[in-house]
Write an enzyme that holds these catalytic residues in place. Structure first.
Site, PDB file in Angstrom:
ATOM      1  N   ASP A   1       0.870  -1.176   0.000  1.00  0.00           N
ATOM      2  CA  ASP A   1       0.000   0.000   0.000  1.00  0.00           C
ATOM      3  C   ASP A   1       0.906   1.224   0.000  1.00  0.00           C
ATOM      4  O   ASP A   1       2.134   1.135   0.146  1.00  0.00           O
ATOM      5  CB  ASP A   1      -0.960  -0.018   1.194  1.00  0.00           C
ATOM      6  CG  ASP A   1      -2.197   0.864   0.927  1.00  0.00           C
ATOM      7  OD1 ASP A   1      -2.150   1.703  -0.001  1.00  0.00           O
ATOM      8  OD2 ASP A   1      -3.201   0.721   1.640  1.00  0.00           O
TER       9      ASP A   1
HETATM   10  C1  NOJ Z   1      -4.032   3.938   0.159  1.00  0.00           C
HETATM   11  C2  NOJ Z   1      -5.223   3.046   0.278  1.00  0.00           C
HETATM   12  O1  NOJ Z   1      -5.180   2.329   1.487  1.00  0.00           O
HETATM   13  C3  NOJ Z   1      -5.357   2.070  -0.864  1.00  0.00           C
HETATM   14  O2  NOJ Z   1      -6.580   1.400  -0.727  1.00  0.00           O
HETATM   15  C4  NOJ Z   1      -5.241   2.782  -2.182  1.00  0.00           C
HETATM   16  O3  NOJ Z   1      -5.432   1.870  -3.232  1.00  0.00           O
HETATM   17  C5  NOJ Z   1      -3.891   3.442  -2.247  1.00  0.00           C
HETATM   18  N1  NOJ Z   1      -3.781   4.416  -1.172  1.00  0.00           N
HETATM   19  C6  NOJ Z   1      -3.655   4.137  -3.592  1.00  0.00           C
HETATM   20  O4  NOJ Z   1      -4.424   5.257  -3.702  1.00  0.00           O
END
Ligand code: NOJ
Length: 755
Positions: free
Chosen positions: A299
C-alpha cells in the site's frame, strides 16, 4: 573488438525479444502453450535487464498532482518522465486519460533502453466516470450479476481512459461501523463477502486479461485491515489465527480463486508484525497456502511505515522485511528504488528474490497484452464514446435502485405521483455528496434527490427546503423548512453524512446524524405530516428514538451518478425495493462491534430481558436496530413448507433443503432468500450462533410462489478444529431459512451428520 561483439549480441537479443513479442500466432495458441510462451517471453526479457532496470519494474510512483496519501516523496511530473526514460519506473498510479497515458507510454517504449511498457493504476473503486453506488451499497443488492456489471462498466470506462489496473476490490470484512472504510467493502459476512469478491474480480478482469477492456484487479488489503482497533483507520489489528481464518481471510481467498491478478498488502500491524512485512501473511498464507501467482503491491508508503510501526530501524531493514515477505512492487515508498540495489550488492537480498518479483510483474504485463500493444488502452476517440455513455448510465441506475434498502414502512410508501411532496434536508440537493468516497474523478454532477423526483413527478407539486447543513450547529433554516413541510401532503426528508465522512482515514466516534439534523427531523415530525426518511451515508447510522417516530425509512447509502433517479423509482413504486443489509445497524454505538454471526457465550441472554449474571448490558439489549440480511419490500413474502430430503446424512454426502416462498402482497417483487447453519456442538471449539451459507435472489409476481432449494454440502458444515484443520464432524446442525438473520425471521430444522 570485445565491446563491439557485446553490443552486437545485445542488439541481437533485443531483436529476438521484439520478434518473439510480436508473434502473430500468439492468440491462436492453446492455453498450455500460451502459458509456456509467456514464461519464455518473461525470461527472455528478464535476461536483458540490468539490476537497476529490474528495480525500476518493481517501483511505482504517483502522479504528484494527484496524491492519494501523504506525499513524502517530492517528485515533479517531469522527473517521473525522466525516471521512465531511465527505466526506473514500472508503474504509475493516479494518471488517467488516453492521451496522457499514451505520451507516458511512448517515453517508456521508445525512449527507455529496455522498452518495457508501463502499467497505469488507479483507484477505480465504484465506477470511473459513471459513478456506481459505494461498494457497501451495491453489496446490499445481493445480486452478483448486477455487481459484476458495475465493475464491467468501471473496466470499460477506465480502460478507455488508458488504465490497466484498479486497486479494487477491497474485501476487508468490517464489524465496526466507526471505521470509515466500511463504505468500501461488502460488509460483515465472509460468505457473502466471498461471493461479492468473486463477482467484482470477474467484472474487472473479464473472461481473459488479453481481451479489450479487461483490467487487472487488486484484492486488498492483505490482511485483516478491517479489524482496526476501535474502528480507527490504520490502527492495530490483533486476533487469533482462528478468527483470521474463519472470518477475515475467506473473501481474499475467493478473489484469488477467481483469478485476481494482484494483491495489495495492508497498512495495519497484524499480531505484532506490520502486515507489509509479514512473511506469515504474504508468503506462508498467500503464496504457499493459497498458491497466489500474481504480483503483490505494497500500500501507499506501507513499507516505509514499518519503520514508524517501530519494527524496522530504517529503510534498509524495512526493504528487507518487504522483500522477504514477497512484496513485488513498492507503491510510493522509495524503498526499493533507493535501497534495493545496495542490499543486493551486499548480499542481504538475493538476485533471485528480485528476479522472482520482476517475473511476476512482467507476467502481468504480458498477460494484459501490453508487450504486443502497449497502447492498447490509449485511444482518445474511444475514450470519448465510452465515458458516461447511455448504456453505462443505465447500468448505474439499475445497480443504484437495487442497492436501496427499505428499513421501515408503516403503510406510507410507495407515494402517489400526484401528492404534494416537500423534499427537505441537507442531502436533498447535494450533488457532491451522492458519490461518497473515492469518486473524485467521477462525474461531479450526479442526479440529486431533488432533481430525480422532479424528473419523475414534475415541479408543479414539488417544494424544497434545505433545512440545515450536514455538519454544523446552525439552526436558522429549520423554521422555513417546517413551513414548507406544513404546505405538503408528504415530506421526503433527506439526511445523513457528507461523502468525506467515510472512506480512508475518515473514522467517527459517533454514528449519530451529524450536526443539527436530528433536530430538523424532530421539528418536521411535529407538523404531523407523514415523513419518509431518506438516509445517505457510508456506514450504519444510529437514529435513536427517530426510528420509532418516522413512519418510513429508506437507506440509500451513496448511490452515485443516478442517485436521484434511483430514489424516485423507489419512492413512487416504479421499482419495488429489494436490497438487504450486509452490515448490522446497532441501536447505539456502545453495542459496537455487533454482528449476526457472534458466539453464544457461556451465559447467553435468551429473551432480551435484563437478568443477573448473563451477557447483556444493563442499559441496552443485545439486539440490533436492524439485523444483517434485513430489508423490506412493498409486497409480502411468506415462507412455508421448509423441508429436508434426509434428516441424517454421512459427512461426505449432500442433503437438499427446500422452502416455498409466496408473494402474498399486492406488488411484484424480488426476495433474497437466506440460508443459515449452526453447528450445535463442535469438539472443543465454539461455533457462531449462525452462519450464512447460501442465498438466492428470486422474482415473484403478485400471488406467485416458488420452491427455493439449497444443497447442503460438507464444505458448508466444515469448521476449523482444535488444530486449525478444516474438518466435518458428526453431530447435529440447525438449518435455517428466511428473509433475514434475525431468529424471528427464520424457519428451522435439524440435520444430523453421521460418520
Ligand atoms: C491507500 C489506500 O489504502 C489504498 O486502498 C489505495 O489503493 C492506495 N492508497 C492508492 O491510492
Amino acid at each position: 573488438m570485445k565491446n563491439t561483439l557485446k553490443k552486437k549480441k545485445y542488439y541481437l537479443a533485443i531483436l529476438c525479444v521484439v520478434l518473439v513479442a510480436s508473434l502473430p500466432a500468439y492468440g491462436a495458441m492453446t492455453k498450455k502453450s500460451k502459458t509456456k510462451s509467456i514464461e519464455q517471453r518473461v525470461d527472455s526479457v528478464l535476461r536483458l535487464m540490468t539490476l537497476e532496470e529490474k528495480i525500476g519494474q518493481m517501483t511505482q510512483l504517483s502522479n504528484p498532482n494527484i496524491p492519494t496519501g501523504p506525499t513524502y516523496i517530492s517528485v515533479e511530473k517531469a522527473s517521473n518522465v525522466a525516471l521512465i526514460r531511465e527505466g526506473k519506473l514500472g508503474s504509475i498510479l493516479n494518471i488517467t486519460g488516453a492521451d496522457l497515458t499514451r505520451r507516458m507510454q511512448e517515453v517508456a517504449v521508445n525512449e527507455s533502453r529496455i522498452k518495457i511498457p508501463l502499467l497505469f493504476g488507479f483507484d477505480v473503486i465504484h465506477g470511473f466516470k459513471t459513478v456506481f453506488p459505494i461498494p457497501l451499497a451495491s453489496a446490499c443488492s445481493w445480486d452478483m450479476a448486477a455487481i459484476a456489471s458495475a465493475e464491467r462498466v468501471a473496466a470499460l470506462e477506465s480502460s478507455a481512459a488508458g488504465l490497466h489496473w484498479t486497486f479494487a476490490p477491497m474485501v476487508d470484512i468490517a464489524r465496526d461501523p466507526r471505521w470509515g472504510r466500511i463504505a468500501e467493502g461488502a460488509g460483515e459476512d465472509p460468505f457473502l463477502g466471498s461471493a461479492i469478491a468473486k463477482a467484482r474480480v470477474q467484472g474487472f478482469q473479464g473472461k481473459n486479461l488479453r481481451d479489450d477492456a479487461s483490467i487487472l484487479a487488486c484484492v486488498k488489503h492483505f490482511a485483516a485491515y478491517g479489524n482496526a482497533e476501535a474502528g480507527r483507520d490504520y490502527n492495530t489489528t490483533d486476533m487469533s489465527e482462528r478468527l483470521l481464518r474463519e472470518i477475515y481471510l475467506p473473501p481474499y481467498k475467493a478473489a484469488i480463486d477467481a483469478g485476481v491478478a494482484t494483491v495489495m498488502s495492508s497498512f495495519n500491524e497484524f499480531n505484532g508484525t506490520p502486515a507489509s512485512g509479514s512473511k506469515f501473511l504474504l508468503t506462508d498464507i498467500l503464496r504457499n497456502e493459497y498458491g497466489f501467482k500474481g504480483f503483490v503491491v505494497s500500500d501507499w508508503n506501507s513499507i516505509s511505515e514499518i519503520i514508524t510501526h517501530g519494527a524496522a530501524k530504517d529503510k534498509n531493514e524495512a526493504t528487507i522485511f518487504a522483500m522477504n515477505a514477497n512484496i513485488d512492487m513498492d507503491m510510493q515508498n522509495n524503498c526499493y528504488p533507493k535501497k534495493l540495489k545496495q542490499l543486493v550488492e551486499e548480499g542481504k537480498v538475493t538476485v533471485e528474490q528480485v528476479n522472482k518479483a520482476v517475473r511476476r510483474i512482467l507476467r502481468a504485463k504480458f498477460e494484459l497484452g501490453l508487450f504486443d500493444n502497449p497502447y492498447k488502452y490509449c485511444d482518445s476517440k474511444k475514450e470519448k464514446s465510452v465515458l458516461l455513455n447511455k448504456e453505462n448510465l443505465a447500468k448505474a441506475l439499475d445497480v443504484a435502485k437495487r442497492s436501496i434498502v427499505l428499513l421501515k414502512n408503516d403503510n406510507l410508501l410507495p407515494l402517489s405521483k400526484t401528492a404534494k411532496v416537500a423534499i427537505i434536508g441537507p442531502l436533498a440537493d447535494a450533488p457532491k455528496e451522492m458519490n461518497g468516497c473515492w469518486a473524485w474523478y467521477g462525474e461531479q454532477s450526479p442526479v440529486t434527490f431533488l432533481s430525480g423526483v422532479r424528473n419523475k413527478i414534475g415541479s408543479s407539486h414539488l417544494i424544497y427546503a434545505k433545512g440545515c447543513n450536514i455538519n454544523d450547529a446552525t439552526t436558522d433554516s429549520i423554521a422555513y423548512a417546517v413551513s414548507v413541510a406544513k404546505d405538503a401532503d408528504v415530506v421526503v426528508l433527506c439526511v445523513g453524512e457528507s461523502g468525506d465522512m467515510s472512506g480512508e482515514s475518515n473514522s467517527r466516534t459517533s454514528l449519530d446524524l451529524p450536526g443539527v439534523q436530528s433536530l430538523l427531523v424532530k421539528e418536521i415530525l411535529k407538523t404531523g405530516k407523514p415523513v419518509v426518511l431518506v438516509m445517505t451515508n457510508g456506514r450504519p447510522i444510529t437514529l435513536g428514538s427517530l426510528n420509532d417516530s418516522v413512519p418510513a425509512i429508506l437507506e440509500t447509502w451513496q448511490l452515485g451518478t443516478r442517485a436521484g433517479d434511483a430514489l424516485a423509482e423507489v419512492l413512487f413504486g416504479d421499482y419495488n425495493p429489494s436490497g438487504k443489509l450486509t452490515t448490522t445497524f446497532p441501536i447505539t454505538i456502545g453495542q459496537v462491534p455487533i454482528y449476526y454471526n457472534h458466539k453464544n457465550t457461556g451465559r447467553p441472554n435468551i429473551d432480551g430481558k435484563r437478568q443477573g449474571y448473563n451477557s447483556r448490558y444493563i442499559d441496552c439489549g443485545n439486539f440490533p436496530q436492524y439485523p444483517f440480511g434485513f430489508g423490506l419490500s412493498y409486497t409480502k413474502f411468506e415462507y412455508s413448507d421448509f423441508k429436508i430430503d434426509k434428516s441424517s446424512m454421512a459427512k461426505t454426502d449432500k442433503a437438499t433443503v427446500s422452502v416455498v416462498v409466496k408473494n402474498t402482497g399486492s406488488y411484484d417483487g424480488e426476495e433474497i432468500v437466506q440460508l443459515y447453519i449452526r453447528d450445535l456442538v463442535a469438539y472443543g471449539v465454539s461455533r457462531p450462533v449462525k452462519e450464512l451459507k447460501g442465498f438466492d435472489k428470486i422474482t415473484l409476481t403478485k400471488g406467485e410462489q416458488k420452491t427455493v432449494r439449497f444443497q447442503i454440502t460438507p464444505e458448508m458444515l466444515a469448521y476449523y478444529d482444535l488444530n486449525l484443520k478444516k474438518i466435518v464432524e458428526p453431530g447435529d446442525f440447525s438449518i435455517m431459512v428466511g428473509c433475514s438473520s434475525a431468529d424471528k425471521d427464520l424457519l428451522k430444522l435439524n440435520l444430523t451428520v453421521i460418520e
